[in-house]
Write a protein that holds these residues in place. Structure first.
Motif, PDB file in Angstrom:
ATOM      1  N   ARG A  95      12.276   3.797  -0.401  1.00  0.00           N
ATOM      2  CA  ARG A  95      11.496   3.603   0.864  1.00  0.00           C
ATOM      3  C   ARG A  95      12.273   4.441   1.948  1.00  0.00           C
TER       4      ARG A  95
ATOM      5  N   TYR B 111      -1.030   0.479  -3.151  1.00  0.00           N
ATOM      6  CA  TYR B 111      -0.203  -0.891  -3.789  1.00  0.00           C
ATOM      7  C   TYR B 111       0.860  -1.407  -2.769  1.00  0.00           C
TER       8      TYR B 111
ATOM      9  N   ASP C 279      -4.135  -2.407  -0.541  1.00  0.00           N
ATOM     10  CA  ASP C 279      -3.389  -3.543  -1.660  1.00  0.00           C
ATOM     11  C   ASP C 279      -4.875  -4.428  -1.869  1.00  0.00           C
TER      12      ASP C 279
ATOM     13  N   ASP D 205      -9.144  -1.917  -4.355  1.00  0.00           N
ATOM     14  CA  ASP D 205      -8.820  -1.504  -5.511  1.00  0.00           C
ATOM     15  C   ASP D 205      -8.195  -0.013  -5.261  1.00  0.00           C
ATOM     16  N   VAL D 206      -7.065   0.209  -5.753  1.00  0.00           N
ATOM     17  CA  VAL D 206      -6.405   1.598  -5.538  1.00  0.00           C
ATOM     18  C   VAL D 206      -7.140   2.570  -5.994  1.00  0.00           C
TER      19      VAL D 206
ATOM     20  N   ASP E 265       2.735   2.603  -6.212  1.00  0.00           N
ATOM     21  CA  ASP E 265       3.789   1.981  -6.529  1.00  0.00           C
ATOM     22  C   ASP E 265       3.060   0.436  -7.276  1.00  0.00           C
TER      23      ASP E 265
HETATM   24  N1  SAH Z   1       4.996  -1.119  -2.849  1.00  0.00           N
HETATM   25  C1  SAH Z   1       5.229  -2.607  -2.741  1.00  0.00           C
HETATM   26  C2  SAH Z   1       5.212  -3.150  -4.093  1.00  0.00           C
HETATM   27  C3  SAH Z   1       3.812  -3.176  -4.996  1.00  0.00           C
HETATM   28  S1  SAH Z   1       3.868  -4.436  -6.068  1.00  0.00           S
HETATM   29  C4  SAH Z   1       6.668  -2.677  -1.953  1.00  0.00           C
HETATM   30  O1  SAH Z   1       7.171  -1.773  -1.733  1.00  0.00           O
HETATM   31  O2  SAH Z   1       7.109  -3.988  -2.146  1.00  0.00           O
HETATM   32  C5  SAH Z   1       2.113  -4.046  -6.704  1.00  0.00           C
HETATM   33  C6  SAH Z   1       1.019  -4.481  -5.622  1.00  0.00           C
HETATM   34  O3  SAH Z   1      -0.102  -3.818  -6.249  1.00  0.00           O
HETATM   35  C7  SAH Z   1       0.960  -5.895  -5.380  1.00  0.00           C
HETATM   36  O4  SAH Z   1       0.926  -6.087  -4.148  1.00  0.00           O
HETATM   37  C8  SAH Z   1      -0.539  -6.266  -5.937  1.00  0.00           C
HETATM   38  O5  SAH Z   1      -1.379  -7.120  -5.122  1.00  0.00           O
HETATM   39  C9  SAH Z   1      -1.082  -4.725  -5.957  1.00  0.00           C
HETATM   40  N2  SAH Z   1      -2.260  -4.414  -6.805  1.00  0.00           N
HETATM   41  C10 SAH Z   1      -2.296  -4.868  -8.116  1.00  0.00           C
HETATM   42  N3  SAH Z   1      -3.460  -4.464  -8.680  1.00  0.00           N
HETATM   43  C11 SAH Z   1      -4.065  -3.773  -7.514  1.00  0.00           C
HETATM   44  C12 SAH Z   1      -5.345  -2.968  -7.701  1.00  0.00           C
HETATM   45  N4  SAH Z   1      -5.997  -2.692  -8.648  1.00  0.00           N
HETATM   46  N5  SAH Z   1      -5.601  -2.149  -6.530  1.00  0.00           N
HETATM   47  C13 SAH Z   1      -4.707  -2.479  -5.312  1.00  0.00           C
HETATM   48  N6  SAH Z   1      -3.660  -3.303  -5.396  1.00  0.00           N
HETATM   49  C14 SAH Z   1      -3.386  -3.877  -6.411  1.00  0.00           C
END
Ligand code: SAH
Length: 392
Positions: free
Chosen positions: A211, A227, A249, A275-276, A296
């Motif tokens: 980060r 994410y 997210d 959804d990403v 991530d």
């Molecule tokens: N980058 C974050 C950690 C990510 S953890 C940090 O720095 O703290 C993974 C994340 O992906 C979770 O918050 C979960 O809610 C999200 N997630 C899981 N599947 C997803 C999807 N299909 N689309 C968007 N977000 C998703």
């Protein structure tokens, strides 16, 4: 002390443990009826077939990793004093690394305490226990935590699915004090985490340095934090002067915390629930690009059998991420799946990016921060991979 059961190894077995590894696999153990009848988590002494002492550990006849060693001597006491000694060592290392009490305090085997992780949020400790052996040691462990840190709150986030494999129930409770919303200080920013309901322990300390690296590039740049969870990357980039930050997210509670953290940091962030993969397709169809893109995701390779589909998903994510990365921009791709080796992950990312016809250079390959130490004989337990590509 009552005599402990002895686990004997088969002839010539225990090669890795002899070299210092802390695990003994079930196929290395002479699994007789007496061994099979032991209670999961029972403390044992481990001996080679030549009578050599391997040490004290805890045993689970149902687990592939039959013994996790706690000491290199047979008959070692595993009591409050044992935990006090290990916790003191772990704490000293973190105090050398960080000036604020926000870090992973215990990272399982890396700190000599298999089956246990502890994240520290100031006066609050969040524990995650994943083995029957560590669960049976909870009393001396909490006594030692009182001695070493005397925290206001101890939260047990014992809801990791891996516990079921050890025959443990899943539960979340405050062992001491309260659980709930808490502030996290990291890299000079203030975030919020939900210790009782958030993911894992509520916060991912492992990406701290990654980060900071991204924030170092973010001044005046547009940033997409895909994410985002509670905004670990996005909030810091906004604080560092990014011109625009969008967090995506699928979790509404996580995005609420993004918005609250943004307000606490006087940062402006666009939090988008979705959804990403779909969001990236949409952005790229609209020819929207960002100077910095961070992706991530949750683990795509949850077990070895998911390797091929998971690898394909990482490649697709890299392709879609590159498509929304501006000319001259940066793309961070991360994987927290320990079931995909680092070189395989890197080559999938590379293949995905190059599919877009862009030129790219890998400029940084990193893992988790130093508060996630790795046992020197378990390099494979370093699960986090975080790659930064510079795109032409
Ligand atoms: N980058 C974050 C950690 C990510 S953890 C940090 O720095 O703290 C993974 C994340 O992906 C979770 O918050 C979960 O809610 C999200 N997630 C899981 N599947 C997803 C999807 N299909 N689309 C968007 N977000 C998703």
């Amino acid at each position: 002390m009552k005599k402990r059961p002895i686990i004997a190894l088969k002839p010539r077995e225990g090669r890795k443990a002899r070299a210092g590894a802390p695990w003994i696999f079930s196929n290395e153990v002479a699994m007789d009826a007496a061994a099979k009848a032991l209670t999961p988590g029972q403390l044992v002494d481990v001996k080679g077939d030549d009578g050599q002492d391997f040490g004290t550990g805890y045993f689970n006849p149902k687990s592939l990793i039959a013994v996790r060693l706690l000491s290199r001597e047979c008959g070692s006491a595993v009591d409050a004093a044992f935990f006090t000694q290990h916790l003191t060592r772990a704490l000293k290392l973190r105090q050398t690394l960080y000036d604020k009490p926000f870090y992973r305090l215990v990272h399982a085997e890396g700190d000599g305490l298999p089956g246990l992780t502890i994240d520290r949020f100031g006066e609050t400790l969040v524990l995650q226990i994943t083995t029957a052996g560590m669960e049976s040691l909870l009393t001396p462990l909490t006594m030692a935590l009182e001695t070493v840190l005397s925290p206001q709150s101890i939260v047990l986030r014992n809801d990791a699915p891996a516990r079921s494999l050890e025959g443990l129930e899943l539960y979340v409770r405050a062992e001491k004090g309260a659980m709930g919303r808490i502030a996290v200080e990291e890299n000079g920013a203030r975030y919020f985490a939900d210790l009782g309901q958030g993911q894992k322990t509520g916060w991912y300390y492992d990406q701290r340095d990654n980060r900071a690296f991204i924030a170092g590039l973010a001044k005046g740049k547009s940033v997409l934090d895909a994410y985002s969870y509670t905004g670990g990357f996005g909030i810091l980039a906004a604080r560092a002067g990014a011109s625009e930050v969008m967090c995506v997210d699928s979790s509404a509670p996580a995005l609420t915390l993004v918005e609250e953290s943004a307000a606490a940091n006087k940062a402006s962030i666009r939090a988008v629930k979705g959804d990403v993969f779909e969001e990236l397709e949409r952005l790229s169809a609209q020819k929207e690009v960002f100077d910095i893109v961070v992706a991530d995701p949750p683990p795509f390779v949850k077990s070895k059998k998911d390797l091929e589909p998971g690898a394909k998903a990482y490649r697709k994510l890299a392709r879609l991420g590159a498509a929304v990365t501006a000319k001259g921009g940066m793309l961070l791709l991360a994987s927290c799946s320990h079931n995909i080796p680092a070189d395989r992950f890197a080559s999938e990312c590379g293949a995905g990016i190059l599919r877009t016809g862009r030129k790219a250079s890998l400029i940084r390959a990193a893992g988790a921060g130093p508060d996630h130490p790795v046992h020197p004989m378990l390099p494979e337990s370093a699960y986090l991979k975080s790659l930064v590509f510079a795109l032409d």
